[in-house]
Design an enzyme around this catalytic site. Structure first.
Site, PDB file in Angstrom:
ATOM      1  N   GLU A   1       2.838  75.991 129.235  1.00  8.46           N
ATOM      2  CA  GLU A   1       4.047  75.235 128.800  1.00  8.46           C
ATOM      3  C   GLU A   1       4.849  75.745 128.687  1.00  8.46           C
ATOM      4  O   GLU A   1       5.609  75.483 129.769  1.00  8.46           O
ATOM      5  CB  GLU A   1       3.580  74.864 127.638  1.00  8.46           C
ATOM      6  CG  GLU A   1       2.530  73.953 126.292  1.00  8.46           C
ATOM      7  CD  GLU A   1       2.868  72.758 127.083  1.00  8.46           C
ATOM      8  OE1 GLU A   1       3.502  72.241 125.857  1.00  8.46           O
ATOM      9  OE2 GLU A   1       3.174  72.730 128.375  1.00  8.46           O
ATOM     10  N   ASP A   2       4.527  77.273 128.425  1.00  7.91           N
ATOM     11  CA  ASP A   2       6.368  77.576 128.975  1.00  7.91           C
ATOM     12  C   ASP A   2       6.658  78.851 129.642  1.00  7.91           C
ATOM     13  O   ASP A   2       7.732  79.567 129.908  1.00  7.91           O
ATOM     14  CB  ASP A   2       7.029  78.532 127.783  1.00  7.91           C
ATOM     15  CG  ASP A   2       6.990  77.791 126.094  1.00  7.91           C
ATOM     16  OD1 ASP A   2       6.978  76.877 126.402  1.00  7.91           O
ATOM     17  OD2 ASP A   2       6.731  78.011 125.353  1.00  7.91           O
TER      18      ASP A   2
END
Ligand code: MN
Length: 718
Positions: free
Chosen positions: A93-94
């Site tokens: 995600e990051d």
């Protein structure tokens, strides 16, 4: 020098010093073999590099968060895949790292868990309504294929709650409420007490900071004075047990703040009532010792009437087992005592997670689904009382759902049958919306109407005034509501198309019989219309077009053949190919399949319903011979038909699974299983199967009949 220290010393300086890594490695070392600890450390290195430069709100390096999440799971002794996934859970995600990289470096299982967690993160809970929270929990459980996904997610939430710190109060409250509404109940549902308690206490702390402080203070104060009493009574229990030759461990039990708060709120009790209760836990070796110990403590102090609970004989819904009793202690102080075995204690702490606890001597190739099923099977075994089915049902529905859950644009949650499409969604919103659907969007992008929906998607329907349902939708809708509404609409649809279709069908059939509409002529037509009590030829065509009247029958009628029914035998039978769609359906009382001797019964609005010649319902219909038509099967029919068999089995563990496996091995799908009756040692089950024809059915029945625990197999016919 221990192995972990060696491993750590190999890490680059900066990541070696990251908070929590040392503690994580120490915990891992306590239960995992060195090569697996090594693998987890390389996941850590990978994660630390990916999150390089990112910080948490507190200013700490971001990687401290996944490390803490992993540590919580390591405390529960989860397997190395779960720990790796916990460390990598925010990477996709990051950071620029991809799922492919994770799969390549750490294997498919780890990648699948990470992917599952990322997908859960993408759905947002917006509403506060209680019913919505329930649906949202179900949606989350429906989305996961591997329970470890939810374990990582719960642990992730726990660490986020522990570090809420400097957030604005409003945001803190929202997250706290969500934790109490969604995450703690899921932990409870899955029996993971350890996580549930922490999530509840933290949720309570941030949602009602003042109440929490007051309660916490009162509890701490009383704890000081309680200490001595708790020790004295513990010693007393231990001594009595030793005298009776019972081995076991007695401990004072810490109170869980949120449960005290709930007790006060629900039962309207004052603080002192709830706080001045002393909790004890006694862990012994086996079940009979539990009861023996219970007798012992009841001799020491009088039990409070109505407070004894036997959760060993009747476990709680999540598999929790223990004996609970409350005693009148010294000076009438209530003593709450829990007695259980060490195995029960482990299950009480970890619930479903106990199936993913690393065991050194176990080589298991079970899939995640099978493990969850194993857990269920364990629950089923525990639960021998009459409520077992009901109980299992509720857990099963959550873990192996037959529904999916999607969002409306406003954030409401809509449950739909698995495989439902955008059209099913439209009809679920409202029949008018369904009828006027022209397009659909999933997560704001336009998609074809037949697109099957996935859990957690946001679905939006585009409608237009004057739009009409398309009969073609019937080929892909899954919900009864959509199907009924579309059929209903079609029935009411006096459209040019159905008249046109009917006219063509009738003309073609007449031509097959050596005639045509033109040859029949106006005179015979108006005669026929009068006999059929119809106003116009268009009405007749429309009925045919809508499948309310069959073209072959009408054609013969127009030609004046067999209207008195005398020469039925001469009439060529209607040949069923199984591809007629709405116009031909198969009776659910006798489930005819290709190869069976069958009859057709003409039903208005439904076309021809096919029954087996031996069907018990035939006698009811005999009164109207004019509605019967001769039918026969096309030679090579290539589709599946529903068919029902009845099976009498001995009540042995796993019988149902064995029969199901045998059926599946024969290339058939089981649509439905029902327990018809159950006696002491045998049960009667019916299976609704998808099969090709009589030969296929015979093969299945033969194979099932050969099974050792099967007494009898028959084809059911009402
Ligand atoms: Mn996270």
């Amino acid at each position: 020098m221990d192995y972990a220290a060696t491993l750590l010393s190999k890490l680059p300086g900066a990541s070696r010093r990251v908070k929590g890594v040392r503690a994580l490695v120490d915990t891992l070392e306590g239960y995992l073999p060195d090569d697996q600890v090594q693998k987890i450390l390389s996941a850590y290195e990978f994660g630390a590099a990916a999150h390089q430069g990112q910080t948490r709100r507190s200013g700490e390096p971001y990687i401290t968060h996944p490390v803490a999440v992993a540590h919580e799971l390591a405390e529960m002794h989860l397997d190395s895949e779960a720990i790796c996934a916990a460390i990598l859970h925010d990477v996709v995600e990051d950071t620029p790292a991809t799922l492919e990289e994770i799969k390549e470096k750490f294997g498919e299982e780890v990648a699948l868990i990470v992917d599952g967690v990322s997908k859960l993160d993408q759905i947002q809970f917006r509403s506060r309504a209680e019913a919505q929270a329930e649906s949202f929990r179900k949606m989350m459980l429906a989305m996961i294929e591997d329970i470890r996904v939810i374990l990582v997610k719960l642990s992730d939430r726990l660490h986020n709650m522990q570090t809420l710190g400097a957030m604005p109060a409003k945001k803190k409250k929202r997250i706290a409420r969500e934790t109490l509404d969604i995450y703690a109940p899921i932990a409870n549902r899955l029996g993971i007490n350890r996580l549930k308690i922490q999530l509840e206490d933290l949720g309570f702390k941030h949602l009602h900071p003042f109440r929490y402080r007051v309660l916490d203070g009162a509890l701490k104060k009383s704890k000081g004075s309680q200490k001595q009493i708790v020790r004295r009574i513990s010693d007393q229990f231990s001594k009595a047990m030793a005298e009776d030759g019972i081995e076991g461990e007695v401990s004072g039990r810490e109170k869980h703040l949120y449960s005290i708060y709930k007790k006060m709120a629900e039962k309207k009790r004052v603080l002192s009532d709830v706080v001045d209760v002393y909790g004890f836990r006694i862990i012994v070796d086996d079940v009979s010792t539990c009861y023996q110990t219970l007798g012992l403590v009841h001799q020491l102090y009088k039990p409070m009437p109505g407070r004894f609970k036997d959760y060993i004989a009747i476990p709680r819904i999540n598999g929790y087992q223990s004996l609970h009793t409350t005693l009148f202690g010294p000076k009438g102080l209530p003593l709450e005592v829990q007695i259980r075995t060490s195995h029960m204690d482990r299950v009480a702490e970890s619930g479903v997670a106990s199936h993913w606890i690393y065991k050194a001597d176990e080589k298991s190739d079970a899939t995640p689904q099978r493990r969850a099923r194993e857990w269920l099977a364990n629950l089923a075994e525990l639960q021998q009382s009459g409520t077992s089915e009901e109980f299992l049902e509720s857990v099963k529905v959550d873990l192996f759902p037959d529904k999916i859950y999607v969002f409306t644009p406003k954030g409401d949650i809509m449950p739909l049958p698995k495989g439902a499409t955008t059209v099913d969604f439209a009809y679920a919103v409202h029949t008018d919306v369904g009828n006027r659907t022209v397009a659909a969007k999933i997560n704001r992008g336009l998609v074809p109407l037949r697109t099957p929906l996935q859990n957690g998607q946001t679905v939006e329907i585009v409608t237009a005034r004057g739009a009409k349902p398309n009969p073609n939708w019937l080929t892909f809708v899954r919900s009864a509501k959509a199907r009924t509404a579309i059929r209903h609409h079609m029935k009411n649809l006096r459209s040019v198309e159905s008249v046109d279709l009917g006219r063509r069908l009738l003309d073609k059939t007449l031509k097959d019989l050596g005639s045509s509409l033109r040859k029949v002529g106006k005179v015979r037509m108006s005669e026929a219309l009068a006999e059929l009590s119809l106003e116009s030829a268009d009405d007749l065509f429309e009925q045919i077009g809508l499948g309310e009247r069959l073209a072959p029958l009408t054609a013969r009628f127009l030609l004046g053949a067999d209207e008195d029914g005398e020469n039925v035998e001469d009439v060529a039978s209607l040949v069923i190919a199984g591809t007629e769609g709405m116009v031909v359906s198969y009776a659910k009382c006798c489930y005819p399949i290709p190869g069976d001797d069958v009859m057709g019964y003409l039903t208005a609005g439904r076309g021809v319903v096919i029954h087996r010649n031996g069907c018990g319902n035939l006698s009811n219909f005999r009164k109207q011979p004019e509605k019967w038509i001769a039918v026969s099967w096309e030679k090579d029919i290539d589709r599946d038909f529903n068919c029902q068999i009845q099976c009498e089995t001995r009540n042995r563990t796993g019988v149902l699974a064995e029969v199901a496996a045998t059926i599946a091995d024969c290339g058939s799908n089981i649509e439905q299983v029902e327990v018809i009756s159950r006696h002491e040692d045998c049960s009667t089950l019916t299976f609704l199967l998808q099969i090709k024809d009589r030969t296929h059915l015979a093969q299945i029945m033969r194979n099932v009949r050969k099974m050792p625990n099967v007494i009898r197999v028959s084809r059911e016919c009402a």
